[in-house]
Design an enzyme around this catalytic site. Structure first.
Site, PDB file in Angstrom:
ATOM      1  N   ASN A  91     -12.118-105.614  19.434  1.00  0.00           N
ATOM      2  CA  ASN A  91     -11.494-105.000  20.605  1.00  0.00           C
ATOM      3  C   ASN A  91     -10.699-106.068  21.338  1.00  0.00           C
ATOM      4  OD1 ASN A  91     -10.965-103.018  22.617  1.00  0.00           O
ATOM      5  ND2 ASN A  91     -12.589-103.896  23.892  1.00  0.00           N
ATOM      6  N   HIS A  93      -9.341-107.023  25.317  1.00  0.00           N
ATOM      7  CA  HIS A  93      -9.620-106.658  26.710  1.00  0.00           C
ATOM      8  C   HIS A  93      -8.838-107.593  27.636  1.00  0.00           C
ATOM      9  CE1 HIS A  93     -11.911-105.014  30.029  1.00  0.00           C
ATOM     10  NE2 HIS A  93     -12.072-106.244  30.465  1.00  0.00           N
ATOM     11  N   ASP A 125     -19.526-104.158  19.970  1.00  0.00           N
ATOM     12  CA  ASP A 125     -20.751-103.429  19.662  1.00  0.00           C
ATOM     13  C   ASP A 125     -20.702-102.151  20.496  1.00  0.00           C
ATOM     14  OD1 ASP A 125     -21.366-104.288  22.210  1.00  0.00           O
ATOM     15  OD2 ASP A 125     -22.594-105.969  21.513  1.00  0.00           O
ATOM     16  N   GLY A 127     -21.709-101.608  23.420  1.00  0.00           N
ATOM     17  CA  GLY A 127     -21.652-101.819  24.869  1.00  0.00           C
ATOM     18  C   GLY A 127     -20.216-101.740  25.369  1.00  0.00           C
ATOM     19  N   GLU A 158      -1.725-110.871  24.920  1.00  0.00           N
ATOM     20  CA  GLU A 158      -2.512-109.973  24.054  1.00  0.00           C
ATOM     21  C   GLU A 158      -1.768-109.768  22.735  1.00  0.00           C
ATOM     22  OE1 GLU A 158      -3.980-106.320  25.776  1.00  0.00           O
ATOM     23  OE2 GLU A 158      -3.947-107.179  27.774  1.00  0.00           O
TER      24      GLU A 158
HETATM   25  C1  GRF Z   1      -4.491-103.443  26.880  1.00  0.00           C
HETATM   26  O1  GRF Z   1      -4.376-104.093  28.102  1.00  0.00           O
HETATM   27  C2  GRF Z   1      -5.810-103.799  26.240  1.00  0.00           C
HETATM   28  O2  GRF Z   1      -6.238-105.079  26.535  1.00  0.00           O
HETATM   29  C3  GRF Z   1      -6.758-102.789  26.867  1.00  0.00           C
HETATM   30  O3  GRF Z   1      -6.003-101.607  26.984  1.00  0.00           O
HETATM   31  C4  GRF Z   1      -4.619-101.934  27.066  1.00  0.00           C
HETATM   32  C5  GRF Z   1      -3.960-101.176  25.950  1.00  0.00           C
HETATM   33  O4  GRF Z   1      -2.568-101.323  25.983  1.00  0.00           O
HETATM   34  N1  GRF Z   1      -7.951-102.627  26.081  1.00  0.00           N
HETATM   35  P1  GRF Z   1      -1.716-100.853  24.709  1.00  0.00           P
HETATM   36  O5  GRF Z   1      -2.066 -99.382  24.460  1.00  0.00           O
HETATM   37  O6  GRF Z   1      -2.106-101.712  23.567  1.00  0.00           O
HETATM   38  O7  GRF Z   1      -0.300-101.012  25.120  1.00  0.00           O
END
Ligand code: GRF
Length: 256
Positions: A91, A93, A125, A127, A158
């Site tokens: 994931n 975040h 996981d 959580g 990201e």
């Molecule tokens: C991102 O900020 C990611 O970290 C979070 O949700 C957002 C999703 O953005 N989990 P996208 O759909 O990838 O543009």
């Protein structure tokens, strides 16, 4: 390494995973929201995409695909433990976990007066934003930042960090012999589906497999069930014969 991406919205991280796929292939994109903008993006990039609102349905799709890695990219549901145990799941975040898990992470950081935040890729996981951390990128909070401006700068990171983490995992798997945990565990794997046709095609694909009923579902396993009734599917049966057997099973235990 075969990757399946789960989304719920715009899918910019998914797009970055697709565009930077190197050492891995994006097998499919699944959205729990049929109108997610990311589905159109994936389709435009030639990736198989599907909408499936229920987690049970998503589990069935995964069991059909058996990806080496599942990447949640803005997927707004918590995966049940049986899925995170059966598949390797990552994931992303928008915070430096373990700080600010959950919704509105960027806002949480600003409200807290944080001078820096960032993003985290982690194994998932069942959580909320928990699991082993794989990679992080820190971003400074600038004077006058709003949650939109800070989120935009974090998002740029990201988009770099997620493909890097997936490439790292692909290299690790290749070094270990090229098979992912889901593939390696195939013989011990138990597949659950509510549809007789899917049960038959999974069983036929597995070679020797046993199918039994469990409530409203069929359980398919390589190991012989300890309690009857069950049917066996053997190599050479093909999906047609397997389906006949599965239907016979449904008639035997009175559930169809
Ligand atoms: C991102 O900020 C990611 O970290 C979070 O949700 C957002 C999703 O953005 N989990 P996208 O759909 O990838 O543009």
């Amino acid at each position: 390494m075969r990757v399946c991406v789960l989304i719920s919205g715009r899918g910019s991280n998914m797009e970055s995973l697709i565009r930077n796929a190197d050492g891995y292939t994006i097998e499919a994109v699944i959205s729990n929201k049929p109108d997610a903008a990311g589905l159109r993006v994936a389709d435009g990039l030639g990736v198989r995409c599907m909408a499936e609102p229920s987690l049970d349905g998503i589990r069935d799709m995964m069991d059909g695909m058996r990806p080496d890695l599942v990447c949640m990219a803005g997927f707004m549901r918590i995966l049940p433990a049986d899925l995170t145990e059966r598949y390797r799941v990552m994931n992303i975040h928008p915070s430096l976990l373990p700080q600010y898990p959950g919704l509105r992470a960027v806002e949480q950081a600003l409200n807290d007066g944080a001078t820096s935040s960032g993003c985290t890729v982690h194994f998932a996981d069942s959580g909320v934003d928990t699991g082993k951390i794989i990679a992080q990128a820190a971003v400074q909070v600038a004077p006058g930042d709003t949650s939109d401006t800070l989120a935009a700068r974090i998002l740029e990171w990201e988009h770099r960090l997620y493909p890097e983490a997936v490439r790292w995992y692909a290299a690790r798997l290749a070094a270990e012999g090229g098979e992912g945990p889901a593939v390696r565990g195939r013989d011990r794997q138990m597949i659950r589906t509510a549809e007789p046709e899917r049960a038959a095609s999974h069983a036929a694909e597995m070679g020797v497999a046993y199918v039994r009923r469990d409530g409203d579902s069929y359980m398919i396993s390589a190991e012989k069930p300890t309690v009857p009734p069950y049917v066996a599917v053997v190599p050479g049966d093909g999906v047609g014969l397997a389906l006949e057997r599965v239907r016979r099973l449904a008639a035997t235990d009175g559930s169809a």
